[in-house]
Design a protein around this motif. Sequence first.
Motif, PDB file in Angstrom:
ATOM      1  N   GLY A   1     -38.893 -34.807  -8.532  1.00 48.56           N
ATOM      2  CA  GLY A   1     -38.770 -35.207  -9.999  1.00 48.56           C
ATOM      3  C   GLY A   1     -39.778 -34.792 -11.081  1.00 48.56           C
ATOM      4  O   GLY A   1     -40.746 -34.062 -10.785  1.00 48.56           O
ATOM      5  N   ARG A   2     -39.277 -35.066 -12.337  1.00 50.71           N
ATOM      6  CA  ARG A   2     -39.989 -34.951 -13.489  1.00 50.71           C
ATOM      7  C   ARG A   2     -40.056 -33.401 -13.590  1.00 50.71           C
ATOM      8  O   ARG A   2     -40.734 -32.592 -13.479  1.00 50.71           O
TER       9      ARG A   2
ATOM     10  N   SER B   1     -33.088 -41.790  -9.289  1.00 45.98           N
ATOM     11  CA  SER B   1     -33.321 -41.387 -10.622  1.00 45.98           C
ATOM     12  C   SER B   1     -34.728 -40.805 -10.846  1.00 45.98           C
ATOM     13  O   SER B   1     -35.676 -40.994 -10.030  1.00 45.98           O
ATOM     14  N   VAL B   2     -34.953 -39.898 -11.823  1.00 50.19           N
ATOM     15  CA  VAL B   2     -36.032 -39.383 -12.151  1.00 50.19           C
ATOM     16  C   VAL B   2     -36.711 -39.831 -13.544  1.00 50.19           C
ATOM     17  O   VAL B   2     -37.604 -39.346 -14.135  1.00 50.19           O
ATOM     18  N   ASP B   3     -35.650 -40.703 -14.273  1.00 47.92           N
ATOM     19  CA  ASP B   3     -35.993 -41.185 -15.643  1.00 47.92           C
ATOM     20  C   ASP B   3     -37.005 -42.345 -15.195  1.00 47.92           C
ATOM     21  O   ASP B   3     -36.998 -43.327 -14.482  1.00 47.92           O
ATOM     22  N   PRO B   4     -38.269 -42.145 -15.835  1.00 45.17           N
ATOM     23  CA  PRO B   4     -39.369 -43.085 -15.694  1.00 45.17           C
ATOM     24  C   PRO B   4     -39.196 -44.455 -16.068  1.00 45.17           C
ATOM     25  O   PRO B   4     -39.868 -45.355 -15.554  1.00 45.17           O
ATOM     26  N   LEU B   5     -38.186 -44.840 -16.816  1.00 45.33           N
ATOM     27  CA  LEU B   5     -37.707 -46.159 -17.134  1.00 45.33           C
ATOM     28  C   LEU B   5     -36.999 -46.602 -16.163  1.00 45.33           C
ATOM     29  O   LEU B   5     -36.906 -48.250 -16.004  1.00 45.33           O
ATOM     30  N   ASN B   6     -36.502 -46.262 -15.235  1.00 48.55           N
ATOM     31  CA  ASN B   6     -35.652 -46.868 -14.092  1.00 48.55           C
ATOM     32  C   ASN B   6     -36.462 -46.846 -12.867  1.00 48.55           C
ATOM     33  O   ASN B   6     -37.368 -46.063 -12.501  1.00 48.55           O
TER      34      ASN B   6
ATOM     35  N   ALA C   1     -36.829 -44.697  -9.824  1.00 47.99           N
ATOM     36  CA  ALA C   1     -37.431 -43.242  -9.961  1.00 47.99           C
ATOM     37  C   ALA C   1     -38.694 -43.298  -9.241  1.00 47.99           C
ATOM     38  O   ALA C   1     -39.832 -43.006  -9.606  1.00 47.99           O
TER      39      ALA C   1
ATOM     40  N   LEU D   1     -45.706 -47.578 -17.621  1.00 43.30           N
ATOM     41  CA  LEU D   1     -44.903 -46.671 -16.504  1.00 43.30           C
ATOM     42  C   LEU D   1     -45.870 -45.908 -15.521  1.00 43.30           C
ATOM     43  O   LEU D   1     -46.881 -45.501 -15.584  1.00 43.30           O
TER      44      LEU D   1
END
Length: 191
Positions: free
Chosen positions: A190-191, A27-32, A35, A82
Amino acid sequence: MATCLFHVTGPVQAYQIARTGRYVPFSVDPLNTDACLNLYAMAVRGKPVALSPDGQQVEAAGAALVVEWDGPEEVLSTWQTLPKPNVLYHQPWDQYKHTAPLEKPEAYYRSLLAAGTDRHLKIVGFKLDEETVEEAWIAGDLPDEMMGLWRFGPKALRRLKSDRGIKRIYAAMQRVIGSGDSGSVLVVEGR
């Protein structure tokens, strides 16, 4: 002094990561919490921290990439703060949240690099579990660059010549990583 770490994965994935110089997190979602690139520290500022990649962890997956980090480092005690790209985080087990995990080995859980990291990281080596690699060679489950024309040979012949296959796999990994102290750059997508 660089921090030496390792990333446990399978032989095919280790080859692909080394060949492309890129790791793609789940994942690239920083909350995951997936990631990131999960790592285990072998030595930080010259002091040993965790098991080397020769241990049981590599046997479970088949390969480990040995990497060096020469950038900023922090402790990640909670995911509420994060993780930022281009910072190596050392994460303690939950019950040791307020302990420096590198100073108390029992507190150390893992190290990680957030998605989007594009500096300070290089691959300097690898370890392979020969039993796992031999099984993949016999089955023909390795990239063409490792198998060559052996892919078209009968499974029984690959089984007979598995020692040759293991040597080919080591050579292919060494070619993509390079030799010497320079290593090859690794980016966490990512990001």
